[in-house]
Scaffold this active site. Structure first.
Site, PDB file in Angstrom:
ATOM      1  N   GLU A   1       0.762  -1.200  -0.080  1.00  0.00           N
ATOM      2  CA  GLU A   1      -0.051  -0.093   0.033  1.00  0.00           C
ATOM      3  C   GLU A   1       0.806   1.303   0.079  1.00  0.00           C
ATOM      4  O   GLU A   1       0.503   2.394  -0.784  1.00  0.00           O
ATOM      5  CB  GLU A   1      -0.882  -0.109   1.328  1.00  0.00           C
ATOM      6  CG  GLU A   1      -1.986  -0.988   1.064  1.00  0.00           C
ATOM      7  CD  GLU A   1      -1.922  -2.242   1.613  1.00  0.00           C
ATOM      8  OE1 GLU A   1      -0.682  -2.651   1.986  1.00  0.00           O
ATOM      9  OE2 GLU A   1      -2.768  -3.299   1.514  1.00  0.00           O
TER      10      GLU A   1
ATOM     11  N   HIS B   1     -11.052  -6.138   9.025  1.00  0.00           N
ATOM     12  CA  HIS B   1     -11.698  -5.525   7.652  1.00  0.00           C
ATOM     13  C   HIS B   1     -12.867  -5.240   7.742  1.00  0.00           C
ATOM     14  O   HIS B   1     -13.682  -5.264   6.854  1.00  0.00           O
ATOM     15  CB  HIS B   1     -11.851  -7.120   6.965  1.00  0.00           C
ATOM     16  CG  HIS B   1     -10.433  -7.856   6.788  1.00  0.00           C
ATOM     17  ND1 HIS B   1      -9.481  -8.067   7.677  1.00  0.00           N
ATOM     18  CD2 HIS B   1      -9.896  -7.877   5.459  1.00  0.00           C
ATOM     19  CE1 HIS B   1      -8.429  -8.706   6.800  1.00  0.00           C
ATOM     20  NE2 HIS B   1      -8.425  -8.584   5.399  1.00  0.00           N
TER      21      HIS B   1
END
Lengths: 336, 344
Positions: free
Chosen positions: A73, A142
């Site tokens: 990322e 998540h």
């Protein structure tokens, strides 16, 4: 704030579609419209996005424009920032918003500050799409809702659509914007259906809220999934309590005027947003109401959100902490 | 102004002139900081001039660079005007960043300079992005990331190189190994003998060169540029150099001995290059002194300009946040004032 056209839309020319389809169509149309736009992220291409939002785009636009990245990322967020500073319009997908911490250096110190620190001598036309929210039993890493961080951080715009039409119109404006925009999609809304204008030039200005349902007694300022749930509550309560529901749509900039206007009419307000309750969107909306409409208040403003916990795995626990329609109803009834 | 043909006599003189300009700029900055004229932190490039000069000489004008917190040399080598750089060090409105960046953030995107950077290791991902733009648009343009030996320990640097290698992007990753990551020697921060060994992990060419030799840097970056521009992907170069000054001005440097500095001072990149040109009969001592005086004068003029330049108006602190104005900034700023500002 935006110069984009179209603050309202003609319902004669709409199509029913899901939030997922509306987002995919916004990306597809902008990829087709502007060669400088490209999409990158983990599994956005061949896989079609883990939640299938970008399915089909690789076949249509090829792997130059729809790029599967390594799982890195910081690397690809930084690359998106460098690309944006040099003449392209990246749309970067961060698979789950919880992962934004992994690349926060590039977001906080590069993306948000370059324009300012360079004395305005660069644009930063990058859009970051990410999914938020609990409800899938995906556990704490998540399921988070982190949009408060980005709405708070100077130099970033933050968008939270509550309907498919808002998602499409706002995402197109985000991609066309010369500023960095974080676009937060609640994963539980992807199947939500709504009417979406078919016009490819349909966009919505960043920074405008929309009154989705008019009412006289209590204003519910909601975001994302809670817009739909608040509309259901308003329908259920109709006859007893007249509830006005506003989709806040944009957290930064925040449409203070529309919220104040509604509070001046109803005198009561509930703020419903699926993020931790301390120091967040709720607090900001309440602060602006205090500053601008204190004397219109007939009752304390109520907030509905996550009680400062992470989102647990077990369905028995997850349901407890996630804000629901029942929570909105309880809050409305407390002050109605 | 950027590209120099160091194969020619004129080119070599220009490279020397540029190194002298960097030396003069940072020597002045050192004095001005000591005198309290320049606010903030100042990190000087003295001793490393051959790296920026050799590298930027091998780039084309349209190429991009990213820089570090020690960025003055990169800026001058990339063709930025020392006058507006100095004005930025003073925090003046005419500075490259209108006084919002200072020494650590000088940038001129139009000149291909994507910013000095206060975050160690933040530049390589940005360079990867600039290289991605070049690839997407099919432009003859590459991006070179300058970063320090300390940054080789940063995860985002490796992510950036991996991405550029995987996508064959036109990028060059140039480590300036000046032997210290802030106050810690390089061998206490890395287990490899040569930092260029890390290139093996990405299956891209990687080699170490003498960063005190401007022509060695020029040749290495020239080859790497050719490779990048041909679509063959990035190159990793380690230039071994030495930081003559401390990490920042005012650093007491308890981590090294003056004798160690002296060893490297004997290899001064400016003096050694001058000696070679004199030896080749391309330069006289008098010409060198004239060149040095001219560089000093240019910087003195820059300092005079910066001293006299206007400060930004206080309300300019609220400018340049966004391309499109948001209502919040103006309203919040107005409310901070005594009259409470305008209504919402």
């Amino acid at each position: 704030m935006s110069t984009e056209t179209g603050t309202s839309y003609d319902v004669d020319q709409t199509r029913t579609m899901t939030m997922r389809e509306a987002i995919r169509e916004a990306i597809r149309e902008e990829l087709a419209r502007d060669d400088d736009v490209f999409l990158m992220g983990e599994d956005v291409g061949r896989f079609g996005g883990v939640l299938e939002v970008t399915a089909g785009l690789l076949d249509e636009f090829g792997d130059d424009r729809v790029r599967d990245t390594p799982i890195s990322e910081a690397g690809f967020m930084g690359a998106g920032i460098g690309a944006a500073a040099t003449g392209t319009r990246p749309v970067v997908e961060i698979m789950f918003s919880d992962f934004l911490g992994v690349c926060s250096e590039q977001v906080m110190n590069q993306m948000a500050k370059m324009r300012y620190m360079f004395g305005g001598k660069t644009e930063m036309p990058i859009t970051v799409r990410t999914t938020e929210g609990g409800g899938m039993g995906a556990a704490s890493q998540h399921s988070g809702t982190v949009h408060t961080w980005f709405a708070h951080f100077p130099g970033l715009l933050a968008v939270t659509p509550g309907t498919p039409a808002a998602a499409k119109g706002l995402l197109k404006s985000a991609i066309r914007s010369d500023d960095p925009v974080f676009f937060f999609e609640n994963k539980m809304t992807y199947e939500q259906q709504g009417e979406v204008p078919v016009d490819e030039d349909f966009t919505l200005p960043l920074g405008e809220a929309r009154v989705e349902r008019e009412g006289d007694d209590v204003t519910v300022v909601a975001s994302q999934r809670l817009v739909g749930e608040s509309l259901d509550v308003a329908e259920d309560l109709a006859g007893d309590v007249s509830v006005e529901v506003i989709d806040v749509r944009s957290l930064y900039p925040l449409d203070t005027d529309t919220l104040v206007g509604s509070l001046e009419k109803t005198g009561r307000m509930v703020v419903a947003d699926e993020s931790p309750l301390s120091y967040g969107v709720h607090a900001e909306v309440m602060a602006r109401m205090m500053e601008n409409a204190f004397f219109s208040l007939d009752a304390p403003i109520q907030r509905v959100g996550v009680p400062d916990t992470h989102i647990p795995f077990s369905p028995a626990l997850e349901g407890e902490v996630l804000p629901s329609a029942d929570d909105v109803r309880t809050a409305v009834e407390r002050i109605a | 102004m950027v590209a120099i043909d160091i194969e020619t006599e004129d080119g070599r003189r220009e490279a020397l002139r540029r190194m002298l300009t960097i030396r003069a700029f940072d020597s002045a900055a050192s004095d001005l900081f000591a005198d309290g004229e320049i606010p903030g932190f100042v990190h000087l490039y003295i001793g490393e001039e051959a790296v920026a000069t050799g590298a930027c000489a091998a780039l084309e004008e349209q190429d991009y660079i990213t820089s570090t917190h020690r960025g003055h040399g990169h800026c001058i080598a990339k063709g930025l005007d020392p006058t507006f750089m100095m004005a930025e060090l003073y925090g003046k409105r005419d500075g490259y960043c209108n006084g919002k960046g200072g020494s650590m953030h000088i940038a001129d995107v139009d000149a291909g300079m994507l910013g000095a950077n206060g975050i160690v290791g933040a530049g390589p991902p940005l360079a990867t992005g600039a290289a991605l733009t070049a690839q997407l648009k099919g432009e003859d343009r590459i991006a070179l990331a300058f970063f320090g030996d300390g940054a080789v320990a940063q995860g985002q640097v490796h992510e950036a190189i991996n991405l550029a290698a995987t996508w064959d992007l036109p990028a060059i990753f140039l480590v300036e190994n000046n032997q210290f990551g802030e106050g810690t020697p390089v061998d206490e921060q890395h287990n490899v003998q040569a930092l260029s060994e890390t290139a093996e992990a990405y299956d891209i060419p990687g080699f170490s060169i003498d960063g005190m030799d401007v022509t060695a840097v020029y040749e290495a970056v020239g080859e790497a540029r050719e490779r990048a521009a041909s679509g063959a992907g990035p190159t990793f170069i380690e230039a071994e150099t030495y930081r003559f000054r401390g990490h920042f001005e005012g650093d007491q440097q308890p981590y090294r001995e003056e004798e160690d500095v002296a060893v490297w001072r004997d290899r001064d990149p400016v003096e050694s290059f001058k000696a070679r040109l004199v030896e080749r009969g391309e330069l006289t001592d008098e010409e060198f002194e004239a060149m040095r005086e001219s560089a000093d004068e240019e910087i003195e003029e820059a300092v005079e300009y910066a001293r006299d330049a206007a400060d930004p108006a206080p309300e300019e602190a609220y400018d340049d946040m966004f391309a499109t104005v948001v209502p919040e900034i103006e309203q919040f700023a107005a409310r901070m004032r005594a009259d409470g500002g305008a209504e919402r």
